[in-house]
Write an enzyme that holds these catalytic residues in place. Sequence first.
Site, short mmCIF file in Angstrom:
data_model
loop_
_atom_site.label_atom_id
_atom_site.label_comp_id
_atom_site.label_asym_id
_atom_site.label_seq_id
_atom_site.Cartn_x
_atom_site.Cartn_y
_atom_site.Cartn_z
CD GLU A 1 -3.34 -0.87 1.96
OE1 GLU A 1 -3.15 -0.03 3.00
OE2 GLU A 1 -4.30 -1.35 1.84
CE LYS B 1 -5.01 -5.92 21.49
NZ LYS B 1 -4.70 -4.82 21.39
CD GLU C 1 -4.21 -6.02 2.52
OE1 GLU C 1 -4.82 -4.52 3.50
OE2 GLU C 1 -2.52 -5.65 2.87
CD1 TRP D 1 -8.10 -0.76 9.77
CD2 TRP D 1 -9.36 0.56 8.96
NE1 TRP D 1 -8.90 -1.07 8.52
CE2 TRP D 1 -9.34 0.22 7.84
CE3 TRP D 1 -9.71 2.12 8.89
CZ2 TRP D 1 -10.36 0.43 6.40
CZ3 TRP D 1 -10.58 2.21 7.61
CH2 TRP D 1 -10.37 1.15 6.05
C1 GAL Z 1 -4.13 -2.22 4.82
C2 GAL Z 1 -3.03 -2.94 5.26
C3 GAL Z 1 -2.78 -3.78 5.86
C4 GAL Z 1 -3.80 -3.84 7.15
C5 GAL Z 1 -5.11 -3.61 6.53
C6 GAL Z 1 -6.21 -3.50 7.82
O1 GAL Z 1 -4.19 -1.15 5.47
O2 GAL Z 1 -2.64 -3.25 3.67
O3 GAL Z 1 -1.69 -4.34 6.07
O4 GAL Z 1 -2.84 -3.16 7.54
O5 GAL Z 1 -4.98 -2.08 6.02
O6 GAL Z 1 -6.95 -3.24 7.23
#
Ligand code: GAL
Length: 708
Positions: free
Chosen positions: A164, A371, A322, A330
Amino acid sequence: MRWPAAHTLADGSESLPADAARIGYGADYNPEQWPEEVWADDMRLMREAGVNIVSLGIFSWALLQPTPDTWDFGWLDRAIDLLHANGIAVDLATATASPPPWLTELHPEVLPVTRTGETIWPGGRQQWRPTSPVFRRYALALVEQMAERYADHPALSMWHISNELGCHNVYDFSDDAASAFRTWLEARYGSLVELNRAWGTAFWSQNYSAWSQILPPRLAATHPNPTQQLDFARFSSDALKDYLIDEREILRRVTPTVPITTNFMVMGETRGMDYADWAGEIDLVSNDHYLLVADPQAFEELSFSANLTGQIAGRAPWFLMEHSTSAVNWQPVNQAKSPGQLRRDSLTHLAHGADAICFFQWRASLAGAEKFHSAMLPHAGPDSTVFQSVTRFGAELAGLAEVAGSRTKQARIGILFDWDSWWAAELDSHPTELLRYKTEAMAWYTAALANGLQADIVPARSVLSGPGLAGSALNGYDVVIAPMLYLVPIPLADALADYAQGGGHLVVGVFSGIADADDHIHPGGYPGAFRELLGIRAQEFGGLLAGQTVALTGELPAGSTGSLLTHDVTVGPDVEVLARFADGPFPGVPAITTRELPGGGRASFVGTVLDRAALTAFVGRISADAGLSSPLPEDVRGSVQLAVRQSDTEEYLFYINHSARAVTVALRPADGALASLDLGGSTLAADSLTLPATGVAVLRRPRTEARP
Ligand code: GAL
């Protein structure tokens, strides 16, 4: 994707041959977070879940190179060997995403600096300046080590550059950035005279007399120079692209036949990286996508981003690197996905051309900032609802193998999307701060879906690229919409005019055609770049306060309103007015206009932000005028999306119910003989398809070009 050659696995069975069709399925795998005893369990459960590829080593620099002079690849060797022995391919990261503490202690000058002069310290991740020569030296040495060491490993399917790029460090205002910015500007403008012209530095006594005076747009007393800000956005995207190219060059030299990717973030408001520009630098486009739970249009946003990713990839297959099986960690509030959502979201990506469906991450971490992030294997273990969904879906994807390699079918509506306009239109000191570029583009996309139509999100950059065929990216679109295309260089304006004069219907949205490539106003009245083509001229903007609306009259549903911005348009004699403002800053003034062009094409203007019902009705009207009809019956439009992929011989139709209720789709005779490929709880009858809430059905029929 390059799949490993067939080989005998640890349990004595044979792996799939490299050329067998399959959809990739897997996750980021971080075995370094676990004792090695756990790895055997990982392999067993990955196989149970149908995992066939993992991304490895993304955040492992500090373990691979514990000190400047020592390397420890032992654990990674064992992890790759183990994966290979279990028939799981490896998307191997170059491991440069997050520098180890020794590096930033030794060289604090690699740490990024914010606009206000604060240092970004270690403790998180991605604490490096894209332009730091010191960081680059260390990172490229690691890439070289990785490439040399694993070049011939049979599990190596793809390289994953960094991770990213730009997620946290796209805007760095350090001295390294200042010096690289000057070099970039010298290459762009050639002379200070030209830079001073482009930046309009006669204003506010900003004239530069030496390159050394030029800085990134650091905290200023008041509105910093807009072209300086825009160029810094361009430069920042380019600086990361330049870094990407440096890593890529090493990989290409050492392993010329291994495909290279880096995971993009085509999602939400992530805007720092012009991925349409980056895509040509890698072999395979991959993307990370996360839903924002607070977004009432989260599904439409996912669909939009998946479509844009596919367009960036040239409608060729891409790799979903992903997304999440359930909640993330987050956002201010994080929510578990609802039943069926993992499947629906995954299949929506697949419908838009993804040939791999992967997650962050394989096994949920017990420690660290993530986590509470979901994973394929959650804290609750294999007897969890999530793992069961993951396993069920893995088996389902195996049944969809024949879809792999097919391309997304071109829609007949194209919506232009442009990073320059995104950056420039949202700068300060404008008629309004309330307009949002992505929101505008999304509104048009959503209106197409609400009409049961698919639209493509077409990078404006692609209109000008290609072998001298300006406008060729627009071939095949009956309607092209330019939402908030604020920044329009003359060649782009010409290409769009050619498109409309050649018979297409160009629809220009609010706050479009205002500025040129230097962010200077196209003079003579708005929207300067499109004024002649549209046959209109505006002299003033009427900004509306948050929550304020203006009533619209004309060929729109009763009660239609506009918001955020209006223009005081006057029209030429051959222009038809479709709607007018009834009140607001410009009562009686045309709000929507259309002009038939001599070549049979049309150019229309929408001079405010239409409410949802009005925009849906307007898109319905222009689609009907262009001869487009939805393949979906009226009662399911806006609840069901139909997205289509096609191989040389087949069409794959993804009927996606994104509503929370079951729906029945009446099938038309024109739909032809539809066979089921993956119903997943839906029911296919001779003349109807019933989808449960959030259900997705994948149907198939032989491909014929003539079908509407
Ligand atoms: C992305 C990242 C991952 C992980 C994920 C969590 O930004 O590439 O390493 O942090 O988000 O949602």
